[in-house]
Design a protein around this motif. Structure first.
Motif, PDB file in Angstrom:
ATOM      1  N   THR A  93       0.079  12.503   5.281  1.00  0.00           N
ATOM      2  CA  THR A  93      -1.287  12.498   5.785  1.00  0.00           C
ATOM      3  C   THR A  93      -1.365  11.572   7.000  1.00  0.00           C
ATOM      4  OG1 THR A  93      -1.941  10.638   4.390  1.00  0.00           O
ATOM      5  CG2 THR A  93      -2.214  12.840   3.452  1.00  0.00           C
ATOM      6  N   PRO A  94      -2.403  11.697   7.806  1.00  0.00           N
ATOM      7  CA  PRO A  94      -2.546  10.806   8.956  1.00  0.00           C
ATOM      8  C   PRO A  94      -2.612   9.327   8.565  1.00  0.00           C
ATOM      9  CG  PRO A  94      -3.987  12.687   9.219  1.00  0.00           C
ATOM     10  CD  PRO A  94      -3.413  12.774   7.826  1.00  0.00           C
ATOM     11  N   SER A  95      -3.231   9.015   7.436  1.00  0.00           N
ATOM     12  CA  SER A  95      -3.329   7.608   7.022  1.00  0.00           C
ATOM     13  C   SER A  95      -1.968   7.053   6.639  1.00  0.00           C
ATOM     14  CB  SER A  95      -4.325   7.443   5.876  1.00  0.00           C
ATOM     15  OG  SER A  95      -3.923   8.176   4.752  1.00  0.00           O
TER      16      SER A  95
ATOM     17  N   ARG B 210       0.922   8.201   7.766  1.00  0.00           N
ATOM     18  CA  ARG B 210       1.667   8.111   9.031  1.00  0.00           C
ATOM     19  C   ARG B 210       1.295   6.840   9.793  1.00  0.00           C
ATOM     20  NH1 ARG B 210       5.967  11.524  10.733  1.00  0.00           N
ATOM     21  NH2 ARG B 210       5.819  13.378   9.445  1.00  0.00           N
ATOM     22  N   GLY B 211       0.011   6.477   9.784  1.00  0.00           N
ATOM     23  CA  GLY B 211      -0.438   5.264  10.453  1.00  0.00           C
ATOM     24  C   GLY B 211       0.135   4.016   9.806  1.00  0.00           C
ATOM     25  N   MET B 212       0.196   4.008   8.483  1.00  0.00           N
ATOM     26  CA  MET B 212       0.774   2.865   7.774  1.00  0.00           C
ATOM     27  C   MET B 212       2.258   2.738   8.089  1.00  0.00           C
ATOM     28  SD  MET B 212      -1.182   3.359   4.146  1.00  0.00           S
ATOM     29  CE  MET B 212      -0.585   1.907   3.309  1.00  0.00           C
ATOM     30  N   ILE B 213       2.955   3.868   8.131  1.00  0.00           N
ATOM     31  CA  ILE B 213       4.378   3.853   8.468  1.00  0.00           C
ATOM     32  C   ILE B 213       4.578   3.345   9.887  1.00  0.00           C
ATOM     33  CG2 ILE B 213       6.399   5.314   8.867  1.00  0.00           C
ATOM     34  CD1 ILE B 213       5.397   7.038   6.488  1.00  0.00           C
ATOM     35  N   ALA B 214       3.718   3.752  10.804  1.00  0.00           N
ATOM     36  CA  ALA B 214       3.826   3.306  12.196  1.00  0.00           C
ATOM     37  C   ALA B 214       3.629   1.794  12.303  1.00  0.00           C
ATOM     38  CB  ALA B 214       2.814   4.033  13.062  1.00  0.00           C
ATOM     39  N   LYS B 215       2.763   1.248  11.473  1.00  0.00           N
ATOM     40  CA  LYS B 215       2.471  -0.184  11.519  1.00  0.00           C
ATOM     41  C   LYS B 215       3.672  -1.017  11.099  1.00  0.00           C
ATOM     42  CE  LYS B 215      -1.014  -3.509  10.235  1.00  0.00           C
ATOM     43  NZ  LYS B 215      -2.374  -3.667   9.744  1.00  0.00           N
ATOM     44  N   VAL B 216       4.476  -0.508  10.173  1.00  0.00           N
ATOM     45  CA  VAL B 216       5.651  -1.249   9.693  1.00  0.00           C
ATOM     46  C   VAL B 216       6.935  -0.471   9.983  1.00  0.00           C
ATOM     47  CG1 VAL B 216       4.428  -2.576   7.921  1.00  0.00           C
ATOM     48  CG2 VAL B 216       5.317  -0.317   7.363  1.00  0.00           C
TER      49      VAL B 216
ATOM     50  N   GLY C  43       0.814  -1.216   0.000  1.00  0.00           N
ATOM     51  CA  GLY C  43       0.000   0.000   0.000  1.00  0.00           C
ATOM     52  C   GLY C  43       0.844   1.262   0.000  1.00  0.00           C
ATOM     53  N   LEU C  44       2.019   1.185   0.616  1.00  0.00           N
ATOM     54  CA  LEU C  44       2.949   2.318   0.606  1.00  0.00           C
ATOM     55  C   LEU C  44       3.754   2.390  -0.690  1.00  0.00           C
ATOM     56  CD1 LEU C  44       4.336   2.080   4.252  1.00  0.00           C
ATOM     57  CD2 LEU C  44       2.935   3.923   3.328  1.00  0.00           C
ATOM     58  N   GLY C  45       3.620   1.374  -1.535  1.00  0.00           N
ATOM     59  CA  GLY C  45       4.362   1.360  -2.796  1.00  0.00           C
ATOM     60  C   GLY C  45       5.747   0.768  -2.651  1.00  0.00           C
ATOM     61  N   LEU C  46       5.964   0.014  -1.579  1.00  0.00           N
ATOM     62  CA  LEU C  46       7.254  -0.617  -1.340  1.00  0.00           C
ATOM     63  C   LEU C  46       7.117  -2.115  -1.586  1.00  0.00           C
ATOM     64  CD1 LEU C  46       8.073   1.279   1.962  1.00  0.00           C
ATOM     65  CD2 LEU C  46       8.855   1.842  -0.334  1.00  0.00           C
ATOM     66  N   GLY C  47       8.198  -2.847  -1.414  1.00  0.00           N
ATOM     67  CA  GLY C  47       8.136  -4.296  -1.604  1.00  0.00           C
ATOM     68  C   GLY C  47       9.504  -4.932  -1.653  1.00  0.00           C
ATOM     69  N   ARG C  48      10.525  -4.109  -1.857  1.00  0.00           N
ATOM     70  CA  ARG C  48      11.898  -4.619  -1.893  1.00  0.00           C
ATOM     71  C   ARG C  48      12.763  -3.750  -0.992  1.00  0.00           C
ATOM     72  NH1 ARG C  48      10.915  -4.004  -7.358  1.00  0.00           N
ATOM     73  NH2 ARG C  48      12.427  -2.324  -7.413  1.00  0.00           N
TER      74      ARG C  48
END
Length: 64
Positions: free
Chosen positions: A43-45, A47-53, A28-33
């Motif tokens: 955005t808050p969303s 930031r939340g995704m970054i916090a999760k991983v 979802g963040l556009g990463l994978g490697r």
């Protein structure tokens, strides 16, 4: 119109042997490697995704 702030996120850890939701968050963040970077809107969303991983990614200083 105000300039939107952005974050540069780099993947530093492998998604191998991680829970499925963490893998989906990286996608979802556009990463994978490892080493892949993306510039994302602050955005808050996001930031939340970054916090999760947070153990798999780092926020990189954006060059001026």
């Amino acid at each position: 119109m105000a300039k939107k702030s952005t974050l540069v996120v780099r993947q530093t850890g492998s998604s191998t042997r991680r829970p499925k939701d963490q893998l989906q968050t990286l996608v979802g963040l556009g990463l994978g490697r490892i080493g892949k970077q993306r510039e994302l809107e602050d955005t808050p969303s996001v930031r939340g995704m970054i916090a999760k991983v947070s153990h798999l990614v780092e926020i990189v200083e954006k060059p001026a």
